[in-house]
Design an enzyme around this catalytic site. Sequence first.
Site: not given
Ligand code: PEP
Ligand code: MG
Length: 761
Positions: A367, A609, A633, A680
């Site tokens: 993160h 995910e 994910d 995303c």
């Molecule tokens: C992902 O898992 O690709 C996502 C966009 O969410 P995060 O990276 O915040 O888990």
């Molecule tokens: Mg994610």
Amino acid sequence: MLMLEKLRKIVQDVDSAPNFTAALDTMVTSVRETMGTEVSSVYLLDEKSNRYILMATEGLNPDAIGTVSLGWNEGLVGLCGAREEPINLDNASAHPKYHYLPETGEEKYNSFLGVPIMHRRKVLGVLVVQQRDKRKFDESEEAFLVTLSAQLSGVVAHAKAVGSFDVIRTPTPRANITRVFNGIAGASGIAIGRAVVMYPPADIDSVPDRVAEDTDHEIHSLRIALEAVREDIRELDKKMAGALMPEERALFDAYLRMLDDNALGGEIEERIHAGNWAQGALREVIEKHMQAFAAMDDPYLRERRADVRDLGLRILAHLQKQESASLREFPDHSILIGEEITTAMLVETPLDKIGGIVTVEGAANSHMAIVARALGIPTVLGVSELPVTQLDDTEMIVDAYQGRVYVQPSRQLRTRYKDIIKEELQLVAGLDAYRDVPAETPDGHRVALYVNTGLMADVARAKDRGAEGVGLYRSEIPFMLRERFPGEEEQRGIYRQQLEAFAPRPVTMRTLDIGGDKDLPYFPIKEDNPALGWRGIRITLDHPEIFMVQIRAMLKAAIGLDNLQILLPMISSVFEVEEALHLIHRAMMEVQEEEGVPITMPRIGVMVEVPAAVFQIGDMVQLVDFVSVGSNDLTQYMLAVDRNNARVADIYTPYHPSVLRALQMVVDEVHRAGKPVGICGEMAGDPGTAMLLMAMGFDSLSMSASNLLKIRKVICNVPYIQARGLLEQVMQVDNAAVIRSLVEFELEDLGLLDLLRPGKK
Ligand code: PEP
Ligand code: MG
């Protein structure tokens, strides 16, 4: 002693050795003693000469240490390294590879057991035992040596990284030598600056050494802290007066004595006089005592380690209390370094002063790395060998294209990197032309480019670069910056800022996605397996009070703007979507009633995910308006590779054929239902993968603001038909590395390779 106990003892002795040479000596002495052999030696591979050098021995001529060596494929030692497996012989001298070394005073040793010392698939050296008799080492002895060698490998790797390996063989250590450390690129870019060690409070092991600017001040702080600890202990003693026996209370006396000037207190002062600041001096002294106790055979005394540590932590707490009053200074271009730097730690720093980030733990999609990317701060993670505590205020270069860190770089290196920074600036200037053009391929295929946000800082940069909306607002980030869950009105204000900044363009707000690697300091979740545990929608459905407050705040924030879209993270079943929709509808009715104005139903999306959602997306999409793939994910769960674990970072790759096939499946299914699908995850912001995603048919790509212009340039310069051709070719390939190369060749052909790394054309 049982084998396991012997092993533990040796490992402890090696760990507590004061330096690398002593650690190797301890190892060979203990091995010879425990296994009852005549010779025990360690040979380490010197990369420059590609030879195994005898580094420690018990049984051979000690003068041979550091001078005798074998070629990489020479002798039984070479064979053991080349085969990367144990060699166990009871008639070694008859073996064709047997190599007699007269300088070692070696006699004819008939039995030989050698075990390679391996670290991250690389041979670092060979651990050997030998004996004159024909003795066949049995299976348990071989297993014992293999276990020890695995333990030793960490010590050797560390010593190599910090330069102790060279120091042993070079009589005069060169203090100013550039040291190089490898890790994983997190957020691309180059930074040159001085290190500022970040460490969590109350963690004595991570306190850095730092030159004491004012010795008297440090001594004064120490004395205040010591007195405060004494006071605490006296209090404790009083409190326990009725509850403990006098002999149990004697421990408090022992504690008080240990704090005396002629005990710990005095030693810490000595370290301060030698130049370290109070906290660093404390760490040095506590470490020394812990090691001394650990090396003791008496189990009672060994346990006293805990007392020393406890005292150390108490003193540290008081020192840190004084320190936080005087705020820390961050010079321009500070390079934050630490074992682990969390998002919360990062956002508390003056971000305009931060040039780069380097951490020991973590991987590219953790993160903090994502936030660093959003902020455009070059970041290298998983630098497992970085001696963090020794590097405060040291000059460093962070090459976050290659995942490399240079400590005390030479002048030439600095000049080279300054040139790369210049090239980078030119590249950015060249990208300016893509600010206001639509993201459309030369043959007319249009893709929407959205931005991922979390902080308000992202917003200005995103708008400046022509984002067409927000594809992912990570609502957990503002939650992380607080000391408790923000209330409804507080949340409404935060969301309103985001929605207003982009209106009338869409803003996709993801509901609270905590758990996994995203903990809130005030809502800790302790699990053995957090990635497969209580996270994302699972938490918010279990806590409808948290979910409802958030949805109500979002709906209220969107009144009059109507550009809100809500996105549900970590969905793994249709039932979760239904439950969430039910709550959203309820929130709508409530808000409508309270506000007395009609509320527009926001568009709702699910995130793909986990593999379960890939295979059921056809059912899920019927219930919602759009789909967004969270490829960070999804890659983690498809490949069963922890996105935060540096050890497996090189097999975490979105180019894996299974990941690519899953993505294509999702696009096709969602389009069959006549709905839009976006992505995303970090793949969307990488020039190579973005080209494939566009070819797959993703309607929108959402990425950090720092990648927007790069990706727009890719789209404007790659004909859709050419990207489709590449995708078709790639989908036939069964190997991620080959796929990546094919994609990079294509970028090179298109003259876009410099987007991956300046300096490459
Ligand atoms: C992902 O898992 O690709 C996502 C966009 O969410 P995060 O990276 O915040 O888990
Ligand atoms: Mg994610």
